[in-house]
Design an enzyme around this catalytic site. Structure first.
Site, mmCIF file in Angstrom:
data_model
loop_
_atom_site.group_PDB
_atom_site.id
_atom_site.type_symbol
_atom_site.label_atom_id
_atom_site.label_comp_id
_atom_site.label_asym_id
_atom_site.label_seq_id
_atom_site.Cartn_x
_atom_site.Cartn_y
_atom_site.Cartn_z
ATOM 1 N N HIS A 1 25.542 20.428 22.635
ATOM 2 C CA HIS A 1 26.706 19.604 22.978
ATOM 3 C C HIS A 1 26.280 18.161 23.175
ATOM 4 O O HIS A 1 25.118 17.887 23.483
ATOM 5 C CB HIS A 1 27.409 20.128 24.239
ATOM 6 N N HIS B 1 27.338 14.655 25.287
ATOM 7 C CA HIS B 1 28.096 14.067 26.399
ATOM 8 C C HIS B 1 28.635 12.707 25.959
ATOM 9 O O HIS B 1 27.869 11.881 25.438
ATOM 10 C CB HIS B 1 27.186 13.819 27.601
#
Ligand code: 5GP
Length: 139
Positions: free
Chosen positions: A102, A104
């Site tokens: 992922h 941010h």
């Protein structure tokens, strides 16, 4: 280390756990971080399973970065930010706590430091309102 299908983001992607979703397409989901380090902290998550950047398919990376850029531009507008920090951590020693790749997207505000990583749970109503703001900016 192998990818573990029971990680929290895999469970969110399977719909087993709720999230404050902003965007979804065939390749990725975007949702609010529940322990934001800044107002509007958002996560861009490819659906393809990999622990992090180190074991990711380059084709997945090629598709996700344009979405990270799109979310960053929208978040800067939606949250009236002065800047944006993008972060991506690899393995525990690299600061990673959830082992599904992922990115941010963290809106930044002049003179305001980041809050501590993955420490303080945000109010659900705030997360829901922020998801709506970002959705509108992406539309
Ligand atoms: P990492 O340390 O792996 O780069 O970041 C994981 C992020 O996921 C942290 O910023 C943390 O606040 C966030 N997080 C942890 N559990 C959940 C959850 O259940 N839902 C959401 N939306 N974010 C989570």
């Amino acid at each position: 280390m192998a990818y573990d299908t029971s990680n929290i983001f895999a469970r969110i992607l399977r719909g087993e756990i709720p999230c404050h979703k902003v965007y979804e397409d065939a390749d990725a989901v975007v949702f609010m971080d529940v322990m934001p380090q800044t107002a509007g902290h958002t996560l861009v998550v490819p659906k393809a399973p990999s622990r992090n950047l180190l074991d990711a398919d380059p084709a997945v990376l090629a598709k996700i970065i344009p979405l990270v850029q799109k979310v960053a531009v929208a978040a800067k507008a939606a949250f009236n930010a002065d800047g944006i920090s993008i972060a991506q951590f690899n393995e525990s020693a690299g600061g990673q706590t959830v082992f599904h790749l992922h990115f941010h997207v963290m809106p930044r505000y002049e003179g305001q430091p980041l809050q501590i990583h993955a420490r303080q749970m945000e109010d659900a109503a705030v997360l829901a309102a922020n998801a709506e703001k970002l959705k509108a900016a992406l539309a």
